[in-house]
Write an enzyme that holds these catalytic residues in place. Sequence first.
Site, short mmCIF file in Angstrom:
data_model
loop_
_atom_site.label_atom_id
_atom_site.label_comp_id
_atom_site.label_asym_id
_atom_site.label_seq_id
_atom_site.Cartn_x
_atom_site.Cartn_y
_atom_site.Cartn_z
CG ASN A 37 -1.48 1.32 1.57
OD1 ASN A 37 -2.42 1.79 0.95
ND2 ASN A 37 -0.89 2.00 2.56
CE1 TYR A 55 0.42 8.30 -6.67
CE2 TYR A 55 -1.47 8.60 -8.14
CZ TYR A 55 -0.92 8.09 -6.96
OH TYR A 55 -1.70 7.36 -6.10
CE LYS A 59 0.15 4.64 -6.90
NZ LYS A 59 0.21 3.66 -5.81
#
Length: 230
Positions: A78, A141, A145
């Site tokens: 996470n 980002y 991802k």
Amino acid sequence: MTEIKGARVLVTGGQRGLGKALAAALLEAGAGTVYVTARRPEPETDPRLVPLALEVTDEASVARLAEQAPDVDIVVNNAGATIPNGLLRNDVADVAHLLDINVLGALRVTQAFAPVLARRGGGAVVNVHSVLSWASGAGAYGVSKAALWSLTNSLRHELADQGTQVVGVHLGYTDTDMVRALDVPKNDPRDVAAQVVEALLKGGNEVLADEVTRHFKAALSGPVEGLAVA
Ligand SMILES: NC(=O)c1ccc[n+]([C@@H]2O[C@H](COP(=O)([O-])OP(=O)(O)OC[C@H]3O[C@@H](n4cnc5c(N)ncnc54)[C@H](OP(=O)(O)O)[C@@H]3O)[C@@H](O)[C@H]2O)c1
């Protein structure tokens, strides 16, 4: 399908934000112990929560974690970070550091714990991505991802032989420190966490946590213009 009752779980970044909600949901579902990491861990009042130090970019820190948590059945990758948008303006070193955290961090932890999961009968790996792994306009980002999504999909193949379930989690804005400054509608992290628990119990491969995520997953089959968020 992964048994949660009595399981020992590792949640990276589990002392705040989405990780904290995941740890709580897993305990609620019957997990026996949840190792929750932070770079500077704080004591927990619930004895089932075991705080441990982890810096995901540091091999030695990951190795120490694997020694301290030798009995894990479910690994939740996470921990994650972001930097401001603007690939043309970002220093390449900053982009590389973000990839180190968001992509290679999850790989380091998975490599360290895969043998543990195998020994304990398979278990599960959960990787937290974002809707921004598909939607364009999120700069470094989104790059991180998208790479993490690919990593998850390949790890699913590589871990299949040892019976490890691999779940990829996609979500839009969720109410945590990461997006504290943004005045936009946000998911309740507890709702996202409940969907992760359900996927583990049902043997799912993927969590599409909200409407915006389901929209962009469907948009992948259309023209690239449909993937723009900004
Ligand atoms: N919030 C959103 O809108 C949103 C949307 C999509 C996806 N996500 C993803 O959800 C995950 C959780 O984020 P969040 O929203 O809960 O954000 P957050 O509140 O900022 O928490 C980030 C967590 O990651 C940990 N972390 C960051 N860098 C680390 C490093 N180098 N080594 C070890 N741990 C590190 C932090 O640990 P410390 O306590 O040590 O700082 C913290 O627990 C992330 O992967 C994020 O990309 C969030």
